[in-house]
Design a protein around this motif. Structure first.
Motif, PDB file in Angstrom:
ATOM      1  N   ALA A  30       0.832  -1.209   0.000  1.00 45.14           N
ATOM      2  CA  ALA A  30       0.000   0.000   0.000  1.00 45.14           C
ATOM      3  C   ALA A  30       0.863   1.254   0.000  1.00 45.14           C
ATOM      4  O   ALA A  30       0.580   2.225  -0.740  1.00 45.14           O
ATOM      5  CB  ALA A  30      -0.912  -0.007   1.220  1.00 45.14           C
ATOM      6  N   VAL A  31       1.931   1.263   0.800  1.00 45.99           N
ATOM      7  CA  VAL A  31       2.825   2.422   0.853  1.00 45.99           C
ATOM      8  C   VAL A  31       3.533   2.599  -0.485  1.00 45.99           C
ATOM      9  O   VAL A  31       3.658   3.736  -1.000  1.00 45.99           O
ATOM     10  CB  VAL A  31       3.849   2.262   1.991  1.00 45.99           C
ATOM     11  N   THR A  32       3.988   1.497  -1.060  1.00 46.96           N
ATOM     12  CA  THR A  32       4.671   1.573  -2.361  1.00 46.96           C
ATOM     13  C   THR A  32       3.744   2.118  -3.435  1.00 46.96           C
ATOM     14  O   THR A  32       4.133   2.964  -4.253  1.00 46.96           O
ATOM     15  CB  THR A  32       5.182   0.182  -2.770  1.00 46.96           C
ATOM     16  N   LEU A  33       2.496   1.663  -3.427  1.00 49.01           N
ATOM     17  CA  LEU A  33       1.523   2.155  -4.400  1.00 49.01           C
ATOM     18  C   LEU A  33       1.294   3.653  -4.229  1.00 49.01           C
ATOM     19  O   LEU A  33       1.229   4.409  -5.215  1.00 49.01           O
ATOM     20  CB  LEU A  33       0.202   1.403  -4.235  1.00 49.01           C
ATOM     21  N   ALA A  34       1.195   4.087  -2.977  1.00 47.82           N
ATOM     22  CA  ALA A  34       0.955   5.507  -2.716  1.00 47.82           C
ATOM     23  C   ALA A  34       2.117   6.371  -3.197  1.00 47.82           C
ATOM     24  O   ALA A  34       1.914   7.439  -3.804  1.00 47.82           O
ATOM     25  CB  ALA A  34       0.721   5.721  -1.222  1.00 47.82           C
ATOM     26  N   SER A  40       6.117   9.606  -7.438  1.00 51.54           N
ATOM     27  CA  SER A  40       6.897   8.839  -8.423  1.00 51.54           C
ATOM     28  C   SER A  40       8.195   8.297  -7.846  1.00 51.54           C
ATOM     29  O   SER A  40       9.283   8.400  -8.426  1.00 51.54           O
ATOM     30  CB  SER A  40       7.202   9.720  -9.660  1.00 51.54           C
ATOM     31  N   TRP A  41       8.081   7.714  -6.628  1.00 57.79           N
ATOM     32  CA  TRP A  41       9.252   7.112  -5.980  1.00 57.79           C
ATOM     33  C   TRP A  41       8.929   5.662  -5.628  1.00 57.79           C
ATOM     34  O   TRP A  41       7.814   5.368  -5.173  1.00 57.79           O
ATOM     35  CB  TRP A  41       9.586   7.887  -4.711  1.00 57.79           C
ATOM     36  N   PRO A  42       9.846   4.738  -5.861  1.00 60.33           N
ATOM     37  CA  PRO A  42      11.253   4.905  -6.322  1.00 60.33           C
ATOM     38  C   PRO A  42      11.360   5.104  -7.825  1.00 60.33           C
ATOM     39  O   PRO A  42      12.459   5.298  -8.349  1.00 60.33           O
ATOM     40  CB  PRO A  42      11.905   3.597  -5.894  1.00 60.33           C
ATOM     41  N   THR A  43      10.255   5.051  -8.540  1.00 56.79           N
ATOM     42  CA  THR A  43      10.235   5.315  -9.978  1.00 56.79           C
ATOM     43  C   THR A  43       8.847   5.805 -10.333  1.00 56.79           C
ATOM     44  O   THR A  43       7.963   5.887  -9.480  1.00 56.79           O
ATOM     45  CB  THR A  43      10.598   4.039 -10.776  1.00 56.79           C
ATOM     46  N   SER A  44       8.652   6.116 -11.540  1.00 58.14           N
ATOM     47  CA  SER A  44       7.333   6.593 -11.957  1.00 58.14           C
ATOM     48  C   SER A  44       6.352   5.430 -12.023  1.00 58.14           C
ATOM     49  O   SER A  44       6.744   4.265 -12.133  1.00 58.14           O
ATOM     50  CB  SER A  44       7.430   7.267 -13.328  1.00 58.14           C
ATOM     51  N   TRP A  45       5.067   5.763 -11.979  1.00 59.00           N
ATOM     52  CA  TRP A  45       4.040   4.722 -12.064  1.00 59.00           C
ATOM     53  C   TRP A  45       4.122   3.979 -13.386  1.00 59.00           C
ATOM     54  O   TRP A  45       3.968   2.757 -13.438  1.00 59.00           O
ATOM     55  CB  TRP A  45       2.659   5.352 -11.881  1.00 59.00           C
TER      56      TRP A  45
END
Length: 457
Positions: A30-34, A40-45
């Motif tokens: 969930a945190v990574t998705l947010a 756009s971290w650690p990369t762009s969607w």
């Protein structure tokens, strides 16, 4: 550790792994998705969504394997989950939040079962060499009314296996499920005589539950079984009858009684009873029926002794020849003494003289046990329905039999554990195979039989 308990432990471990890894990995996803969507971290969607999706699928697959392995294992091996918790788990499994609550309940219940059974196994191993239940005479277990001794469903639950594990030799009454006290007494006398003649054991120690206690008193007094009986311990026996039974027989129409009796007798005949008699058994359990039986048995001195003992009952862990519980920290919770209403002789008792040389009970250790159910809601069906009725007529009870009816013999043990549940008529024979907080029924019987061994019986 037995295979079943090992499997339960494995299932609990898997479910705990599922619980915590789902929480941690779900939060991480969930945190990574947010962060992908907002900063756009650690990369762009656009660059990161394939990896995130793969991670989500892998977590789902792995967690599914862990969950279903654990839940199927505990559902197949746990005894203490019971039908209610299993149904709760199935119904709530698809409801968010509720499924986590249900899972927590399942984990807690099975984990406690593992802890309790593991402690019992350690206790049994520690005293295996002592064979604490290896009595001089074998133990005969006598069932109550409306049940039979069958291999498929043992009336005494896990008790016989626990006694045998500690050195006891066990036999069963094997009498009909429903008959008059006199007829059951004749069957039991023949059964006892057969055991003695076949094995050469000389006598038996009888533990009789409910109506079985009346049957055995009659067998000793009127059928000559006393010569082969070393001790008789009655468990939750209605020695003075059940007042609510008298009431029901006066309120239920005779036609309905006949139809119920006919249906029961037909079913019992198909299950092995030779001459079942539903109504004879019921009438012998009423207060009027027991008053008549007490007169025929003629052990008024033992009834009077029991009445006196009820004013000063004994409890597990106290002197006076009652069972001694293992030290604190074992699998046996403490039973807390509570106030007991004194029982005084009444018209339903036949008060006689002290035992003499021609007394059929002379030389037989006679004692009784009773228990109290705390609330209707804590009893299993149908005792949750009968408890309020018995309480209205007779006061504190086990769901069927009241306190004033229990006491008989030289000692009376009153069981009322600390807590809100209490101990029902069925709990006293481990009918539901339930581990009751505050009362270990298997250990109670171990200590009861161990006391017979200490007496040289």
């Amino acid at each position: 550790m037995t295979g079943r308990i090992s499997a339960c432990r494995f299932g609990v471990v898997m479910l705990r792994i599922f619980w915590w890894t789902t929480l941690v990995l779900g939060l991480a996803l969930a945190v990574t998705l947010a962060t992908l969507l907002t900063v756009s971290w650690p990369t762009s969607w656009g660059d990161g969504w394939p990896a995130w999706t793969i991670a989500l699928v892998l977590v789902f697959l792995i967690e599914s394997v862990v969950f279903w392995t654990g839940i199927i294992t505990v559902y197949l091996t746990s005894v203490q989950l019971g039908l209610k918790i299993r149904v709760i788990g199935i119904l709530c499994g698809w409801i968010p939040i509720a499924n986590l609550v249900a899972l927590h309940l399942i984990i807690r219940t099975v984990a406690e079962e593992v802890r309790f059974e593991s402690a019992k196994e350690r206790l049994d191993r520690s005293r295996a060499a002592a064979r604490v239940c290896a009595t001089r005479y074998p133990v005969l277990l006598v069932h109550g009314v409306f049940f039979r001794d069958t291999k498929a469903l043992n009336y005494w639950g896990r008790v016989p296996a626990e006694l045998e594990r500690n050195g006891a030799t066990i036999y069963y009454g094997e009498h009909q499920s429903a008959a008059s006290v006199a007829d059951s007494a004749q069957e039991l006398t023949a059964r006892i005589r057969g055991i003695v003649e076949t094995t050469g054991c000389g006598k038996v120690n009888v533990i009789a539950h409910s109506k079985g206690g009346l049957d055995m008193r009659y067998a000793i007094a009127r059928c000559g079984a006393g010569r082969w009986v070393a001790s008789l311990t009655t468990i939750n026996t209605p020695h003075r009858g059940c007042g609510f039974a008298d009431y029901l027989l006066t309120k239920i129409p005779a036609g309905v009684q006949r139809r119920v009796a006919s249906a029961y007798n037909a079913a019992a005949s198909h299950l092995g009873d030779k001459q079942p008699d539903f109504m004879a058994a019921v009438h012998d359990l009423t207060q009027s029926g027991c008053a008549r039986l007490n007169g025929e048995i003629g052990d008024g001195a033992l009834l009077a002794q029991g009445a006196a003992a009820a004013a000063r009952p004994t409890f597990p862990g106290t002197p006076a020849g009652t069972p001694t519980w293992p030290a604190p920290g074992t699998a046996v919770p403490q039973v807390v003494p509570t106030a007991v209403t004194p029982v005084t002789p009444s018209s339903s008792m036949t008060v006689g003289s002290a035992a003499s040389h021609d007394d059929p009970f002379a030389g037989i250790v006679c004692r009784s046990v009773g228990s109290k159910l705390a609330h209707a809601t804590t009893g299993k069906f149908p005792l949750n329905f009968t408890y309020p009725l018995v309480k209205w007529f007779d006061g504190p009870n086990d769901g069927l039999v009241s306190l004033p009816s229990f006491p008989w013999g030289e000692s009376f043990t009153w069981l009322e554990p600390n807590g809100v549940r209490g101990i029902s008529h069925a709990d006293m024979i481990d009918l539901n195979r339930e581990n009751i907080p505050g009362f270990d029924v298997r250990e109670f019987y171990v200590q009861l039989v161990a006391d017979l061994k200490r007496r040289g019986l």
